[in-house]
Design a protein around this motif. Structure first.
Motif, PDB file in Angstrom:
ATOM      1  N   ASP A 175     -17.724 -40.720  16.427  1.00 31.90           N
ATOM      2  CA  ASP A 175     -18.254 -42.068  16.782  1.00 31.90           C
ATOM      3  C   ASP A 175     -19.196 -42.020  15.702  1.00 31.90           C
ATOM      4  OD1 ASP A 175     -16.451 -42.541  18.874  1.00 31.90           O
ATOM      5  OD2 ASP A 175     -17.839 -40.872  20.181  1.00 31.90           O
ATOM      6  N   LEU A 176     -20.054 -41.075  15.557  1.00 28.24           N
ATOM      7  CA  LEU A 176     -21.529 -41.132  14.741  1.00 28.24           C
ATOM      8  C   LEU A 176     -21.429 -40.113  13.711  1.00 28.24           C
ATOM      9  CD1 LEU A 176     -23.765 -41.361  17.816  1.00 28.24           C
ATOM     10  CD2 LEU A 176     -22.869 -43.262  16.598  1.00 28.24           C
ATOM     11  N   PHE A 177     -22.114 -40.388  12.704  1.00 25.44           N
ATOM     12  CA  PHE A 177     -22.445 -39.489  11.593  1.00 25.44           C
ATOM     13  C   PHE A 177     -23.847 -39.556  11.011  1.00 25.44           C
ATOM     14  CE2 PHE A 177     -22.325 -38.255   6.995  1.00 25.44           C
ATOM     15  CZ  PHE A 177     -22.408 -36.715   7.237  1.00 25.44           C
ATOM     16  N   PRO A 178     -24.793 -38.580  11.188  1.00 26.33           N
ATOM     17  CA  PRO A 178     -25.956 -38.993  10.401  1.00 26.33           C
ATOM     18  C   PRO A 178     -25.961 -38.505   8.761  1.00 26.33           C
ATOM     19  CG  PRO A 178     -25.974 -36.746  11.660  1.00 26.33           C
ATOM     20  CD  PRO A 178     -24.601 -37.380  11.905  1.00 26.33           C
ATOM     21  N   SER A 179     -26.726 -39.422   8.227  1.00 19.10           N
ATOM     22  CA  SER A 179     -26.950 -38.892   6.880  1.00 19.10           C
ATOM     23  C   SER A 179     -28.081 -39.749   6.240  1.00 19.10           C
ATOM     24  CB  SER A 179     -25.608 -39.657   6.058  1.00 19.10           C
ATOM     25  OG  SER A 179     -25.766 -39.794   4.681  1.00 19.10           O
ATOM     26  N   THR A 180     -28.458 -39.449   5.215  1.00 22.03           N
ATOM     27  CA  THR A 180     -29.661 -40.012   4.524  1.00 22.03           C
ATOM     28  C   THR A 180     -29.056 -41.557   4.205  1.00 22.03           C
ATOM     29  OG1 THR A 180     -30.578 -38.081   3.564  1.00 22.03           O
ATOM     30  CG2 THR A 180     -31.318 -39.828   2.755  1.00 22.03           C
ATOM     31  N   LEU A 181     -29.979 -42.422   4.379  1.00 22.06           N
ATOM     32  CA  LEU A 181     -29.601 -43.866   4.375  1.00 22.06           C
ATOM     33  C   LEU A 181     -28.751 -44.153   3.093  1.00 22.06           C
ATOM     34  CD1 LEU A 181     -29.390 -46.702   5.605  1.00 22.06           C
ATOM     35  CD2 LEU A 181     -31.522 -47.299   4.534  1.00 22.06           C
ATOM     36  N   GLU A 182     -29.398 -43.922   1.832  1.00 21.65           N
ATOM     37  CA  GLU A 182     -28.936 -44.354   0.538  1.00 21.65           C
ATOM     38  C   GLU A 182     -27.566 -43.315  -0.009  1.00 21.65           C
ATOM     39  OE1 GLU A 182     -33.332 -45.656   0.918  1.00 21.65           O
ATOM     40  OE2 GLU A 182     -32.164 -43.866   1.267  1.00 21.65           O
ATOM     41  N   VAL A 183     -27.847 -42.296   0.477  1.00 29.02           N
ATOM     42  CA  VAL A 183     -26.748 -41.443   0.178  1.00 29.02           C
ATOM     43  C   VAL A 183     -25.354 -41.849   0.907  1.00 29.02           C
ATOM     44  CG1 VAL A 183     -25.753 -39.047   0.549  1.00 29.02           C
ATOM     45  CG2 VAL A 183     -28.392 -39.325  -0.343  1.00 29.02           C
ATOM     46  N   GLY A 184     -25.569 -42.182   2.026  1.00 30.26           N
ATOM     47  CA  GLY A 184     -24.411 -42.762   2.885  1.00 30.26           C
ATOM     48  C   GLY A 184     -23.709 -43.810   2.219  1.00 30.26           C
ATOM     49  N   TYR A 185     -24.557 -44.826   1.967  1.00 32.82           N
ATOM     50  CA  TYR A 185     -23.804 -46.029   1.031  1.00 32.82           C
ATOM     51  C   TYR A 185     -23.365 -45.606  -0.053  1.00 32.82           C
ATOM     52  CZ  TYR A 185     -25.125 -48.762   5.147  1.00 32.82           C
ATOM     53  OH  TYR A 185     -24.990 -49.631   6.187  1.00 32.82           O
ATOM     54  N   GLU A 186     -24.059 -44.770  -0.849  1.00 33.68           N
ATOM     55  CA  GLU A 186     -23.622 -44.245  -2.032  1.00 33.68           C
ATOM     56  C   GLU A 186     -22.134 -43.755  -2.128  1.00 33.68           C
ATOM     57  OE1 GLU A 186     -24.303 -44.215  -6.339  1.00 33.68           O
ATOM     58  OE2 GLU A 186     -25.209 -45.055  -4.787  1.00 33.68           O
ATOM     59  N   LEU A 187     -21.898 -42.919  -1.137  1.00 31.54           N
ATOM     60  CA  LEU A 187     -20.662 -42.116  -0.768  1.00 31.54           C
ATOM     61  C   LEU A 187     -19.486 -43.279  -0.300  1.00 31.54           C
ATOM     62  CD1 LEU A 187     -21.533 -39.086   1.269  1.00 31.54           C
ATOM     63  CD2 LEU A 187     -20.317 -39.203  -1.090  1.00 31.54           C
ATOM     64  N   ILE A 188     -19.957 -44.210   0.647  1.00 31.08           N
ATOM     65  CA  ILE A 188     -19.209 -45.381   1.118  1.00 31.08           C
ATOM     66  C   ILE A 188     -18.737 -46.079  -0.509  1.00 31.08           C
ATOM     67  CG2 ILE A 188     -19.015 -47.512   2.175  1.00 31.08           C
ATOM     68  CD1 ILE A 188     -20.907 -46.228   4.396  1.00 31.08           C
ATOM     69  N   ALA A 189     -19.745 -46.496  -1.123  1.00 33.48           N
ATOM     70  CA  ALA A 189     -19.302 -47.310  -2.377  1.00 33.48           C
ATOM     71  C   ALA A 189     -18.437 -46.790  -3.360  1.00 33.48           C
ATOM     72  CB  ALA A 189     -20.701 -47.833  -2.948  1.00 33.48           C
ATOM     73  N   ASP A 190     -18.617 -45.244  -3.503  1.00 33.43           N
ATOM     74  CA  ASP A 190     -18.207 -44.595  -4.810  1.00 33.43           C
ATOM     75  C   ASP A 190     -16.954 -43.671  -4.450  1.00 33.43           C
ATOM     76  OD1 ASP A 190     -18.609 -44.019  -7.528  1.00 33.43           O
ATOM     77  OD2 ASP A 190     -19.278 -41.927  -7.007  1.00 33.43           O
ATOM     78  N   LYS A 191     -16.812 -43.383  -2.990  1.00 32.62           N
ATOM     79  CA  LYS A 191     -15.854 -42.432  -2.778  1.00 32.62           C
ATOM     80  C   LYS A 191     -14.648 -42.630  -1.627  1.00 32.62           C
ATOM     81  CE  LYS A 191     -17.655 -39.098  -5.374  1.00 32.62           C
ATOM     82  NZ  LYS A 191     -16.946 -38.602  -6.823  1.00 32.62           N
ATOM     83  N   LEU A 192     -15.007 -43.857  -1.176  1.00 37.86           N
ATOM     84  CA  LEU A 192     -14.331 -44.302   0.016  1.00 37.86           C
ATOM     85  C   LEU A 192     -13.414 -45.407  -0.376  1.00 37.86           C
ATOM     86  CD1 LEU A 192     -16.394 -43.771   3.367  1.00 37.86           C
ATOM     87  CD2 LEU A 192     -14.265 -42.273   2.412  1.00 37.86           C
TER      88      LEU A 192
END
Length: 257
Positions: A175-192
């Motif tokens: 349900d939840l995953f803690p991540s550094t804010l910018e790192v999370g969105y970088e992975l979402i944009a680049d790897k997913l």
């Protein structure tokens, strides 16, 4: 009189040579993969790497990076033979035994990511007891989170990589995953897959706010000189407005390959 002038000139000459040598200093630092902040493939080696280079540049110094897995990066810096320090570390007692910390390079926030279709809010760890929470092996999320996990107050399952946790989040396995804010969105944009950003979001409340520093081995020659030079250079970088511009560039994705 001639002797006095001669001595004065010699002193000035030696000081000039000292300044010139200082201006040509090269500091060798270990680094690792943590996009968009540090990455061998990113422009300027990522935001944090770029800040460190520019801060030292303001003091006439050059940085040479070596990229390693994180455990090796800290070990090489701890040995202090080829590498004088390492980039992008938070303060803890174990590292304080070996390193001098500079002023913070950057302050970052860890937040909970979740699917947009999950109605989620929280204020304390007690509010999280009914959620399946993903976490990454070896990553520290702050005393409060770690204590709640240890005492089984929250349901946490750890996986080897942040990316795997985001995949589980998309698949509704957590349900939840803690991540550094910018790192999370970088992975979402680049790897997913494209469109994932329309599925996931983050809660604005930070789990923790952390300063990340340059660390210099205490036992190397001129260790304090390097720390002082970096701190002066960083102050100049902020006063010039370039530091804020670099932060904006990172948010805009300008460091991506």
């Amino acid at each position: 009189m001639y002797s006095v002038l001669k001595i004065a000139f010699l002193s000035y000459f030696l000081l000039s040579l000292s300044w010139l040598a200082y201006g040509q200093d090269v500091i060798k630092l270990t680094n690792g993969e943590w996009p968009p902040y540090m990455s061998e493939d990113y422009k300027h080696k990522g935001l944090i790497s770029h800040i460190v280079v520019e801060a030292f540049k303001n003091e006439g110094m050059t940085v040479e990076y070596g990229f390693f897995p994180w455990k090796r990066a800290i070990k090489q810096a701890e040995l202090g033979k080829e590498w004088s320090g390492s980039v992008g570390w938070s303060i803890n007692k174990e590292r304080e035994a070996f390193f001098i910390y500079t002023d913070p390079i950057i302050e970052l926030k860890d937040v909970f990511f979740h699917r947009k279709d999950l109605q989620f809010d929280w204020k304390t760890m007690d509010d999280l007891k009914n959620y399946k929470i993903g976490a990454s092996i070896g990553y520290y999320y702050g005393d409060e989170f770690e204590e709640a996990e240890k005492r089984k107050k929250i349901n946490v399952s750890r996986t080897s990589k942040d990316l795997n946790n985001f995949k589980k989040l998309v698949a509704e396995k957590i349900d939840l995953f803690p991540s550094t804010l910018e790192v999370g969105y970088e992975l979402i944009a680049d790897k997913l897959p494209e469109g994932t950003k329309n599925i996931l979001t983050n809660h604005p409340r930070p789990i923790r706010t952390t300063n990340y520093h340059l660390i210099i081995n205490k036992n190397i020659k001129d260790a304090q000189k390097y720390v002082d030079a970096f701190n002066r250079g960083l102050k100049k970088l902020k006063e010039s407005g370039k530091y804020d511009q670099m932060l904006s560039d990172s948010i805009d994705g300008k460091y991506r390959p």
